[in-house]
Design an enzyme around this catalytic site. Sequence first.
Site, PDB file in Angstrom:
ATOM      1  N   CYS A 113       0.873  -1.021   0.384  1.00 27.50           N
ATOM      2  CA  CYS A 113       0.085  -0.071  -0.242  1.00 27.50           C
ATOM      3  C   CYS A 113       0.854   1.216   0.095  1.00 27.50           C
ATOM      4  O   CYS A 113       1.501   1.618  -0.861  1.00 27.50           O
ATOM      5  CB  CYS A 113      -1.023   0.091   1.136  1.00 27.50           C
ATOM      6  SG  CYS A 113      -2.367   1.082   0.966  1.00 27.50           S
ATOM      7  N   HIS A 208      -3.791  -5.135   0.478  1.00 23.78           N
ATOM      8  CA  HIS A 208      -3.189  -5.396   1.932  1.00 23.78           C
ATOM      9  C   HIS A 208      -3.365  -6.921   1.929  1.00 23.78           C
ATOM     10  O   HIS A 208      -3.958  -7.505   2.591  1.00 23.78           O
ATOM     11  CB  HIS A 208      -4.045  -4.734   2.996  1.00 23.78           C
ATOM     12  CG  HIS A 208      -3.680  -3.393   3.275  1.00 23.78           C
ATOM     13  ND1 HIS A 208      -3.062  -2.724   4.016  1.00 23.78           N
ATOM     14  CD2 HIS A 208      -4.370  -2.489   2.633  1.00 23.78           C
ATOM     15  CE1 HIS A 208      -2.519  -1.478   3.879  1.00 23.78           C
ATOM     16  NE2 HIS A 208      -3.680  -1.082   3.122  1.00 23.78           N
ATOM     17  N   GLU A 210      -1.949  -8.864   4.273  1.00 23.14           N
ATOM     18  CA  GLU A 210      -1.623  -9.068   5.461  1.00 23.14           C
ATOM     19  C   GLU A 210      -3.206  -9.050   6.196  1.00 23.14           C
ATOM     20  O   GLU A 210      -3.455  -9.743   7.251  1.00 23.14           O
ATOM     21  CB  GLU A 210      -0.970  -7.811   6.438  1.00 23.14           C
ATOM     22  CG  GLU A 210      -1.519  -6.617   6.671  1.00 23.14           C
ATOM     23  CD  GLU A 210      -1.900  -5.609   5.496  1.00 23.14           C
ATOM     24  OE1 GLU A 210      -2.297  -4.668   5.805  1.00 23.14           O
ATOM     25  OE2 GLU A 210      -1.310  -5.916   4.561  1.00 23.14           O
TER      26      GLU A 210
END
Length: 232
Positions: A113, A208, A210
């Site tokens: 990002c 993202h 994660e």
Amino acid sequence: MSQPLIGISTYQQEAQWGVWTLPATLVPTGYPRLVQRSGGLAALLPPGVPQTAAAAVARLDGLVIAGGADVDPARYGAEPHPRTGPPSLDRDAWELALIEAALADGVPMLGICRGMQLLNVALGGTLVQHLDGHAGPPGVFDHHDVKPVPGTLLGATLPEPVSVPTYHHQAVDRLGSGLLASAYAEDGTIEALELPDARGFTLAVQWHPEAGDDTRVMDALVAAARGSSPEA
């Protein structure tokens, strides 16, 4: 090397836990957990003096530049848009120094990002300071499809279109020197960058990972990090 050491950039702000409200070094837990799920050891890198970034990177097998606040528009020669958030000058300086050191030393690097946007700025690119449709309500990830470009590093990692967690209101505009766009959203937004001529694995994604279940992007970084050390 069975478990390469992967550094993750962090940020500093006031936080509250228990009876304490103090300045803290933070990064969402999803980042170190993703590194661990992919077989790496996670090390958090708090913002520091930029002149020490090269020494920090020299001790790592791989580097993650994490998401977060908007990059200071002055870094790419622009005036702030009304919707651009306040800059984090210390973090910008520290992470740009980390990126420079990783590129110079060939240390495998993944930008996420903000990390993708900062990589683009580090190499002379610019950013779109505001766009709609790439985030949910405040604090809630949206999801949309991205299409990898065949024949690229990302295309080999993600050979098919995928739905990804997304939360951003800025994006890459003019590409930095040597960078290749390797994924796009349906609206044409660049969703991944890579540096084909880099000394080491250099990939960045606008979404993202994660915050999702797909570990393949981090798997690729950790695999590259395993080969980055003479002891591997």
